[in-house]
Design an enzyme around this catalytic site. Structure first.
Site, PDB file in Angstrom:
ATOM      1  N   ASN A 118      18.992  -0.710 -13.053  1.00 49.69           N
ATOM      2  CA  ASN A 118      19.379  -2.093 -12.818  1.00 49.69           C
ATOM      3  C   ASN A 118      20.478  -2.086 -11.756  1.00 49.69           C
ATOM      4  O   ASN A 118      21.475  -1.370 -11.905  1.00 49.69           O
ATOM      5  CB  ASN A 118      19.880  -2.728 -14.118  1.00 49.69           C
ATOM      6  N   LYS A 178       6.437  -7.901 -17.181  1.00 46.20           N
ATOM      7  CA  LYS A 178       7.025  -6.558 -17.141  1.00 46.20           C
ATOM      8  C   LYS A 178       6.126  -5.572 -17.887  1.00 46.20           C
ATOM      9  O   LYS A 178       5.762  -5.801 -19.042  1.00 46.20           O
ATOM     10  CB  LYS A 178       8.423  -6.567 -17.754  1.00 46.20           C
ATOM     11  N   GLY A 181      14.269   1.066  -7.615  1.00 45.04           N
ATOM     12  CA  GLY A 181      14.548   0.276  -8.801  1.00 45.04           C
ATOM     13  C   GLY A 181      13.370   0.170  -9.743  1.00 45.04           C
ATOM     14  O   GLY A 181      13.419  -0.605 -10.697  1.00 45.04           O
ATOM     15  N   THR A 182      12.297   0.933  -9.475  1.00 46.36           N
ATOM     16  CA  THR A 182      11.128   0.908 -10.349  1.00 46.36           C
ATOM     17  C   THR A 182      11.413   1.712 -11.613  1.00 46.36           C
ATOM     18  O   THR A 182      11.885   2.842 -11.532  1.00 46.36           O
ATOM     19  CB  THR A 182       9.894   1.497  -9.637  1.00 46.36           C
ATOM     20  N   HIS A 236      12.545  -9.609 -21.695  1.00 47.34           N
ATOM     21  CA  HIS A 236      12.101  -9.733 -20.306  1.00 47.34           C
ATOM     22  C   HIS A 236      10.866 -10.616 -20.218  1.00 47.34           C
ATOM     23  O   HIS A 236      10.216 -10.912 -21.211  1.00 47.34           O
ATOM     24  CB  HIS A 236      11.787  -8.351 -19.709  1.00 47.34           C
ATOM     25  N   HIS A 237      10.532 -10.991 -18.986  1.00 46.18           N
ATOM     26  CA  HIS A 237       9.339 -11.785 -18.696  1.00 46.18           C
ATOM     27  C   HIS A 237       8.066 -11.032 -19.112  1.00 46.18           C
ATOM     28  O   HIS A 237       8.044  -9.805 -19.198  1.00 46.18           O
ATOM     29  CB  HIS A 237       9.283 -12.119 -17.205  1.00 46.18           C
ATOM     30  N   GLY A 297      18.362   3.311  -9.683  1.00 46.72           N
ATOM     31  CA  GLY A 297      19.085   2.405 -10.567  1.00 46.72           C
ATOM     32  C   GLY A 297      18.120   1.729 -11.517  1.00 46.72           C
ATOM     33  O   GLY A 297      17.134   1.127 -11.084  1.00 46.72           O
ATOM     34  N   GLU A 318       0.840  -1.192   0.000  1.00 49.76           N
ATOM     35  CA  GLU A 318       0.000   0.000   0.000  1.00 49.76           C
ATOM     36  C   GLU A 318       0.879   1.248   0.000  1.00 49.76           C
ATOM     37  O   GLU A 318       2.107   1.162   0.098  1.00 49.76           O
ATOM     38  CB  GLU A 318      -0.934   0.003   1.218  1.00 49.76           C
TER      39      GLU A 318
END
Length: 233
Positions: free
Chosen positions: A98, A135, A71-72, A131-132, A96, A32
């Site tokens: 990554n 994503k 990291g978003t 990527h998966h 970052g 949340e």
């Protein structure tokens, strides 16, 4: 160190385990919106959520004078505003695209190669990221960082775009396949040969470890930072 995790999906759970194994206490695990009451007074927030909520998540933490490691990806048009909020509140923000050690070394290699190749117009440059299927953003933040590294070192390009390279726009193919943690490639192709540099992640552990190391590094600092600062690159 007390760490609050904002965004408790797959990455958040892996970060939790690594942070705990390194002797840190995870004081909040949030899906949340964070607030002073549910963050539980951490030393650092690690934010891995979704593009549509990242800005407000980070803003709330910084306004409570809590440093944030983020990291978003997929929200970076608002990053300059977040950097100003960090400075105004006398705390730290570290983004970052990554956090993997290998990827950050790849960034440095990519810039070096771009500088070497800038005068050889017979080579066409193309980027690819895989990527998966979960994503949400495309291209990936990592691919954008790679593209920006090339643009900075090659005056023949001034922007990036999805799909094929065209004139002064550097192309990025964004491919989605089941359960791929992340693969990034840069190709320099001519009529007679090809040069390729590639980074392949085998799992998410490298990203999570890098995020925890970044959190350890940023504690007590004031300003805007990146993994280059953490790794001394």
């Amino acid at each position: 160190m007390k760490i609050a995790l904002v965004g408790y999906g797959k990455m958040g759970k892996i970060i939790d385990g690594i942070a705990t194994s390194r002797g840190h206490e995870v004081v909040a695990r949030l899906n949340e919106t964070p607030a002073a009451e549910n963050l539980n007074n951490p030393d650092v927030v690690i934010e891995f959520s979704q593009p549509e909520v990242a800005f407000n998540n980070i803003k709330t933490c910084l306004e409570n004078k809590i440093p944030v490691v983020c990291g978003t990806t997929g929200w970076l048009h608002q990053k300059p505003e977040i950097e100003n909020i960090a400075k105004e509140n006398g705390t730290a923000f570290l983004y970052g695209s990554n956090f993997s050690l290998g990827v950050n070394l790849f960034f440095a290699l990519n810039e070096k190669l771009a500088d070497l190749m800038k005068n050889f117009s017979e080579y066409n440059i193309q980027l690819e990221e895989i990527h998966h299927t979960h994503k949400k953003d495309a291209p990936s933040g990592t691919a954008i960082s790679i593209a920006e590294g090339i643009i900075k070192n090659n005056p023949n390009f001034n922007a990036w775009k999805l799909h094929e390279t065209e004139k002064n726009q550097l192309g990025i193919f964004a491919i989605r396949e089941d359960e791929v943690p992340g693969t990034h490639s840069v190709y320099y192709r001519s009529e007679v040969d090809e040069i390729e540099i590639k980074h392949t992640a085998f799992n998410r552990n490298g990203f999570a470890l890098g995020a925890v190391i970044a959190a350890e590094w940023v504690r007590g600092k004031v300003g805007v930072f990146s993994m280059n600062d953490v790794l001394g690159l």
